[in-house]
Design a protein around this motif. Structure first.
Motif, PDB file in Angstrom:
ATOM      1  N   THR A 104       0.735  -1.235   0.047  1.00  0.00           N
ATOM      2  CA  THR A 104      -0.072  -0.101  -0.011  1.00  0.00           C
ATOM      3  C   THR A 104       0.859   1.143  -0.034  1.00  0.00           C
ATOM      4  O   THR A 104       0.241   2.219  -0.344  1.00  0.00           O
ATOM      5  N   SER A 105       2.090   1.086   0.335  1.00  0.00           N
ATOM      6  CA  SER A 105       2.886   2.457   0.433  1.00  0.00           C
ATOM      7  C   SER A 105       3.350   2.669  -1.069  1.00  0.00           C
ATOM      8  O   SER A 105       3.748   3.872  -1.337  1.00  0.00           O
ATOM      9  N   ASN A 106       2.876   1.648  -2.138  1.00  0.00           N
ATOM     10  CA  ASN A 106       3.471   2.234  -3.388  1.00  0.00           C
ATOM     11  C   ASN A 106       2.152   2.573  -4.086  1.00  0.00           C
ATOM     12  O   ASN A 106       1.211   1.335  -4.342  1.00  0.00           O
ATOM     13  N   PRO A 107       1.715   3.586  -4.468  1.00  0.00           N
ATOM     14  CA  PRO A 107       0.253   3.627  -5.001  1.00  0.00           C
ATOM     15  C   PRO A 107       0.283   2.982  -6.398  1.00  0.00           C
ATOM     16  O   PRO A 107      -0.997   2.480  -6.857  1.00  0.00           O
ATOM     17  N   PHE A 108       1.399   3.034  -7.285  1.00  0.00           N
ATOM     18  CA  PHE A 108       1.169   2.219  -8.433  1.00  0.00           C
ATOM     19  C   PHE A 108       0.815   0.776  -8.322  1.00  0.00           C
ATOM     20  O   PHE A 108       0.158   0.076  -8.960  1.00  0.00           O
ATOM     21  N   MET A 109       1.362   0.127  -7.351  1.00  0.00           N
ATOM     22  CA  MET A 109       1.135  -1.195  -6.783  1.00  0.00           C
ATOM     23  C   MET A 109      -0.177  -1.403  -6.334  1.00  0.00           C
ATOM     24  O   MET A 109      -0.883  -2.510  -6.680  1.00  0.00           O
ATOM     25  N   ALA A 110      -0.415  -0.685  -5.342  1.00  0.00           N
ATOM     26  CA  ALA A 110      -1.920  -0.660  -4.742  1.00  0.00           C
ATOM     27  C   ALA A 110      -2.882  -0.620  -5.608  1.00  0.00           C
ATOM     28  O   ALA A 110      -3.747  -1.479  -5.707  1.00  0.00           O
ATOM     29  N   THR A 111      -2.659   0.336  -6.490  1.00  0.00           N
ATOM     30  CA  THR A 111      -4.090   0.638  -7.547  1.00  0.00           C
ATOM     31  C   THR A 111      -4.101  -0.541  -8.501  1.00  0.00           C
ATOM     32  O   THR A 111      -5.259  -1.033  -8.682  1.00  0.00           O
ATOM     33  N   GLY A 112      -2.971  -1.063  -8.945  1.00  0.00           N
ATOM     34  CA  GLY A 112      -3.099  -2.343  -9.891  1.00  0.00           C
ATOM     35  C   GLY A 112      -3.782  -3.366  -8.837  1.00  0.00           C
ATOM     36  O   GLY A 112      -4.507  -4.352  -9.522  1.00  0.00           O
ATOM     37  N   ALA A 113      -3.191  -3.806  -7.764  1.00  0.00           N
ATOM     38  CA  ALA A 113      -3.808  -4.858  -7.142  1.00  0.00           C
ATOM     39  C   ALA A 113      -5.161  -4.825  -6.957  1.00  0.00           C
ATOM     40  O   ALA A 113      -6.046  -5.780  -6.906  1.00  0.00           O
ATOM     41  N   MET A 114      -5.693  -3.499  -6.590  1.00  0.00           N
ATOM     42  CA  MET A 114      -7.394  -3.167  -6.450  1.00  0.00           C
ATOM     43  C   MET A 114      -7.972  -3.581  -7.411  1.00  0.00           C
ATOM     44  O   MET A 114      -9.311  -4.203  -7.305  1.00  0.00           O
ATOM     45  N   MET A 115      -7.440  -3.040  -8.541  1.00  0.00           N
ATOM     46  CA  MET A 115      -8.170  -3.049  -9.883  1.00  0.00           C
ATOM     47  C   MET A 115      -8.222  -4.917 -10.303  1.00  0.00           C
ATOM     48  O   MET A 115      -9.209  -5.179 -10.563  1.00  0.00           O
ATOM     49  N   LEU A 116      -7.164  -5.578 -10.108  1.00  0.00           N
ATOM     50  CA  LEU A 116      -7.290  -7.025 -10.287  1.00  0.00           C
ATOM     51  C   LEU A 116      -8.280  -7.732  -9.231  1.00  0.00           C
ATOM     52  O   LEU A 116      -9.066  -8.577  -9.901  1.00  0.00           O
ATOM     53  N   LEU A 117      -8.263  -7.250  -8.096  1.00  0.00           N
ATOM     54  CA  LEU A 117      -9.241  -7.793  -6.965  1.00  0.00           C
ATOM     55  C   LEU A 117     -10.425  -7.256  -7.382  1.00  0.00           C
ATOM     56  O   LEU A 117     -11.442  -8.288  -7.204  1.00  0.00           O
ATOM     57  N   ALA A 118     -10.811  -6.250  -7.827  1.00  0.00           N
ATOM     58  CA  ALA A 118     -12.407  -6.066  -8.273  1.00  0.00           C
ATOM     59  C   ALA A 118     -12.877  -6.690  -9.465  1.00  0.00           C
ATOM     60  O   ALA A 118     -13.927  -7.221  -9.660  1.00  0.00           O
ATOM     61  N   ILE A 119     -11.749  -7.004 -10.405  1.00  0.00           N
ATOM     62  CA  ILE A 119     -12.233  -7.694 -11.601  1.00  0.00           C
ATOM     63  C   ILE A 119     -12.398  -9.366 -11.017  1.00  0.00           C
ATOM     64  O   ILE A 119     -13.436 -10.028 -11.523  1.00  0.00           O
ATOM     65  N   ALA A 120     -11.718  -9.891 -10.203  1.00  0.00           N
ATOM     66  CA  ALA A 120     -11.595 -11.274  -9.672  1.00  0.00           C
ATOM     67  C   ALA A 120     -13.097 -11.505  -8.810  1.00  0.00           C
ATOM     68  O   ALA A 120     -13.647 -12.307  -9.081  1.00  0.00           O
ATOM     69  N   MET A 121     -13.127 -10.281  -8.105  1.00  0.00           N
ATOM     70  CA  MET A 121     -14.371 -10.780  -7.387  1.00  0.00           C
ATOM     71  C   MET A 121     -15.882 -10.653  -7.701  1.00  0.00           C
ATOM     72  O   MET A 121     -16.813 -11.057  -7.553  1.00  0.00           O
ATOM     73  N   SER A 122     -15.819  -9.830  -9.072  1.00  0.00           N
ATOM     74  CA  SER A 122     -17.175  -9.595  -9.659  1.00  0.00           C
ATOM     75  C   SER A 122     -18.203  -9.399  -8.710  1.00  0.00           C
ATOM     76  O   SER A 122     -19.458 -10.082  -8.867  1.00  0.00           O
ATOM     77  N   LEU A 123     -18.177  -8.510  -8.008  1.00  0.00           N
ATOM     78  CA  LEU A 123     -19.217  -8.001  -7.082  1.00  0.00           C
ATOM     79  C   LEU A 123     -20.551  -7.001  -7.943  1.00  0.00           C
ATOM     80  O   LEU A 123     -20.255  -6.567  -8.659  1.00  0.00           O
ATOM     81  N   CYS A 124     -21.635  -7.363  -7.427  1.00  0.00           N
ATOM     82  CA  CYS A 124     -22.660  -6.761  -7.696  1.00  0.00           C
ATOM     83  C   CYS A 124     -22.400  -5.129  -7.332  1.00  0.00           C
ATOM     84  O   CYS A 124     -21.829  -4.892  -6.057  1.00  0.00           O
TER      85      CYS A 124
END
Length: 321
Positions: free
Chosen positions: A227-247
């Motif tokens: 989380t201290s690296n915004p580039f890494m944190a943003t990419g990780a959260m985007m991948l998580l959102a795609i994988a979770m496929s939440l309503c």
């Protein structure tokens, strides 16, 4: 695709059981994970229920030709109107594609239909209320989510409409004449809404436990480094959102848990991209659109979300509000 939640859920609970058996200390942590996950599920379920049934009723009561009659033909104005239509036709992300398809068949432009498709899951009253409740009525964050979704969705739709024409819609349902389409009965729509509720619920349960596990079990050192690296944190959260496929009615409650560990910009990336590109939408887009349009929507929305989220992290959010 139907077996994806079962597979992920089974894997999660197998890992959970093995950890408990190996170390009794994990029992207390497991209880914390369950408590946190259940609190997310209980908060989100009423909004999912409201969202799917409100969506069914809106699709039954509102005729697309009424909307198409007042939609401007100008590309920019059409995209703006299409991006805000979700406020008046608040369908959930599970039902937005049939409505967008119906609007296109009634004569709205390609840009307007795409703008509605990409933004309506977030820019609608039910999701706005759910986001506000999840983040303890933080209207700054709610407004940031709405504006970010508008910017990404509207820009992607406008660019796509400038590059492609109507032939990029490959599914014949987009081009069927009005007299060929049949209106579903209210009973059919309500049955579909019930099925959708249970389908979405499975994703919510798995995602809630996954988010809780990340907060409780992932070592703090790893989280701090990520989380201290915004580039890494943003990419990780985007991948998580795609994988979770939440309503869209539930993702804010899961994001609220992750917000304890991740910076605002990456949380906003999670809230924006998850309703534009996730596993379900990837399958739907691939079926409905020509490959070139599908890739264009995918790449453009991912790039815009990533850049916008980094901009929020570095201070754009304070300037916007």
């Amino acid at each position: 695709m139907k077996f994806y939640p079962v597979l992920v859920g089974s894997t999660f609970f197998i890992i959970l059981g093995s950890k408990i058996l190996q170390n009794k200390e994990v029992l207390e942590q497991s209880a914390n994970v369950a408590t946190l996950a259940l609190s997310v599920i209980l908060q989100a379920l009423p909004f999912i229920l409201l969202g799917v049934f409100a969506s069914a009723l809106i699709r039954y009561l509102v005729r697309e030709d009424w909307i198409a009659r007042f939609t401007p033909k100008n590309a920019v104005a059409g995209v703006i109107v299409g991006s805000l239509l979700g406020l008046f036709i608040p369908v959930c992300d599970c039902g937005v594609l049939p409505v967008a398809r119906g609007l296109f068949r009634k004569g709205v432009s390609m840009q307007t239909a795409l703008a509605y498709l990409l933004t309506a899951p977030v820019i609608n009253p039910v999701v706005i209320l759910a986001t506000a409740m999840a983040f303890q009525w933080n209207w700054h964050l709610v407004g940031l989510r709405v504006v970010s979704t508008f910017l990404v969705g509207a820009t992607t739709a406008l660019l796509a409409g400038s590059v492609f024409n109507y032939r990029a819609f490959t599914d014949r349902e987009w081009h069927r004449h009005e007299h060929e389409s049949s209106k579903l009965s209210l009973h059919q729509l309500l049955v579909h809404a019930g099925d959708e509720f249970f389908d979405v619920g499975r994703y919510l349960i798995i995602s809630a436990f996954l988010a809780a596990a990340i907060q409780i079990w992932v070592p703090k050192g790893i989280l701090v480094q990520a989380t201290s690296n915004p580039f890494m944190a943003t990419g990780a959260m985007m991948l998580l959102a795609i994988a979770m496929s939440l309503c869209s009615d539930a993702d804010a409650f899961v994001a609220r848990v992750l917000a304890n560990q991740f910076p605002l910009g990456s949380v906003m990336a999670f809230l924006v991209i998850g309703q534009i590109i996730d596993l379900r939408n990837i399958i739907l887009f691939a079926k409905n659109f020509r490959l070139s349009l599908f890739i264009f929507l995918l790449v453009t929305s991912l790039c815009l979300t990533y850049v916008l989220s980094l901009s929020i992290h570095f201070g754009l959010g304070k300037l916007m509000f």
